[in-house]
Design a protein around this motif. Sequence first.
Motif, mmCIF file in Angstrom:
data_model
loop_
_atom_site.group_PDB
_atom_site.id
_atom_site.type_symbol
_atom_site.label_atom_id
_atom_site.label_comp_id
_atom_site.label_asym_id
_atom_site.label_seq_id
_atom_site.Cartn_x
_atom_site.Cartn_y
_atom_site.Cartn_z
ATOM 1 N N MET A 1 -0.905 29.292 36.957
ATOM 2 C CA MET A 1 -1.481 29.193 36.848
ATOM 3 C C MET A 1 -2.987 30.843 36.737
ATOM 4 O O MET A 1 -3.695 31.010 36.213
ATOM 5 C CB MET A 1 -2.591 29.150 38.412
ATOM 6 N N CYS A 2 -2.711 31.753 37.287
ATOM 7 C CA CYS A 2 -3.316 33.210 36.944
ATOM 8 C C CYS A 2 -2.885 33.799 35.780
ATOM 9 O O CYS A 2 -3.201 34.595 35.302
ATOM 10 C CB CYS A 2 -3.457 33.813 38.335
ATOM 11 N N GLY A 3 -1.426 34.082 35.278
ATOM 12 C CA GLY A 3 -1.025 34.139 34.467
ATOM 13 C C GLY A 3 -0.315 35.569 34.198
ATOM 14 O O GLY A 3 0.271 35.936 33.836
ATOM 15 N N GLU A 4 -0.392 36.302 36.136
ATOM 16 C CA GLU A 4 -0.053 37.307 35.851
ATOM 17 C C GLU A 4 1.458 37.452 36.672
ATOM 18 O O GLU A 4 1.833 36.412 36.624
ATOM 19 C CB GLU A 4 -0.158 37.918 37.106
ATOM 20 N N CYS B 1 -2.773 31.404 44.152
ATOM 21 C CA CYS B 1 -3.441 30.565 43.292
ATOM 22 C C CYS B 1 -2.465 28.988 43.699
ATOM 23 O O CYS B 1 -3.188 28.607 43.824
ATOM 24 C CB CYS B 1 -2.528 31.102 41.792
ATOM 25 N N LEU B 2 -1.984 29.025 44.053
ATOM 26 C CA LEU B 2 -1.921 27.369 44.971
ATOM 27 C C LEU B 2 -2.976 27.070 45.655
ATOM 28 O O LEU B 2 -3.179 26.042 45.701
ATOM 29 C CB LEU B 2 -0.355 27.277 45.454
ATOM 30 N N GLN B 3 -3.067 28.058 46.848
ATOM 31 C CA GLN B 3 -3.848 27.451 47.572
ATOM 32 C C GLN B 3 -5.573 27.876 47.108
ATOM 33 O O GLN B 3 -6.040 27.103 47.469
ATOM 34 C CB GLN B 3 -4.299 28.687 48.494
ATOM 35 N N ARG C 1 -4.379 19.723 42.414
ATOM 36 C CA ARG C 1 -4.303 19.300 40.671
ATOM 37 C C ARG C 1 -2.501 19.708 40.119
ATOM 38 O O ARG C 1 -2.344 18.778 39.047
ATOM 39 C CB ARG C 1 -4.956 20.636 40.198
ATOM 40 N N GLY C 2 -1.878 20.042 41.318
ATOM 41 C CA GLY C 2 -0.746 19.791 40.471
ATOM 42 C C GLY C 2 -0.359 21.041 39.551
ATOM 43 O O GLY C 2 -0.500 22.058 39.493
#
Length: 419
Positions: free
Chosen positions: A372-375, A397-399, A404-405
Amino acid sequence: MRRFGVEMGQDQTKQQIEKGLLLYQSNHTDKALHIWLKVLEKTSDPGGKFRVLGCLITAHSEMGKYRDMLKYALTQIDTAREMEDPDYLTEGYLNLARSNEKLCDFQKTVSYCKTCLNMQGTTTSLLLNGQVCLSMGNAFLGMSVFQKALENYEKGLRYSHNNDDKMLECRVCCSLGSFYTQLKDYEKALFFPCKAAELVNDYGKGWSLKYRAMSQYHMAVAYRKLGRLPDAMDCCEESMKIALQHGDRPLQSLCLLCFADIHRNRNDVEKAFPRYESSMCIMTETGNRLGQVQVYLGVAKCWLTQKELDKALDTVQRALELAEGLGNKLCILKAHCLNEGIFRSKEQQAELQEHVVKFHECVEEMELYCGMCGESIGEKNHQLQALPCSHVFHLKCLQSNGTRGCPNCRRSSLKPGYV
């Protein structure tokens, strides 16, 4: 004297196996082994032979004699094939899987576990599926295949809940502690072995003390990572005490490694070195090659503390060669990271660049980054969360992702009608 040479029948075989079990549970291991070996030599009962081989496999596993464990597992699978019983075959392949897992031959472990799961046995063999998933999860973790490791641990937990198997739940929780330790979510790394310790307190009155020792060891590792060194020392001392009482050599080696790491964290390398050495001796004796890699990495960090760059480099190289032989990508990554620091200090730019590239290749190969964030994941202590597909992300990031899965596979966001 003539009766001594007569074959044992089914009833006598059963009696002698039970006699051995009572001795083994009373810590008279040598006497138990003597009885079981006599049964193995004399019995005419195939089922009794299979069962006594199971006793020998368990005993040699707990003593850390993994090569002997594998030898008896191979004999047991031959016995199961002769009997053509799917339940015996499933148990035999599980013991083969476990033997190879202990010897860090993770590819073989996965292969034997898959054979177990493909067996069309009865309800009895289906009850072993949770243990099969645990062993397969441990093998995937040994190869740093984190998604598949987590997937199998979660299956193992489901089996433990469905079958009300608290011992299995305890063991899976300890493995999950190790999983989250490696990914540096230290809150979960502590939560799961604490859960295991609760299970031991609530249900473990008749269990082997190894379950208590196991949970305490994993708690010690998590406490050390959290910087709570006195708590880590207390848990590790309790685990070591039980390991010494029961002659559990594999656990002794892990506790010695943990003690060494605690001393290193306290910058007391003079105390750390002899404990690393003692741990390495036992791990070499038992065949725990992954543990040997971890010892080498700890020793290398001690040499770096003392600015002994050449000694550190030599030790990291040993760790790297062993890790590559095992296929443990996370240890390979750690070795490249340490080499990067050493060559930076030596101002050797070509070698430095080589290890930077290899480090990033390992990160990509293991998918050790948040989709999600790429980190990166596993670089520092972060709270993590897994989706139903077993892909792991930063919790924050999930929160913020809503519903959206999974961005890695989109599996959870697709409705069946549109697949």
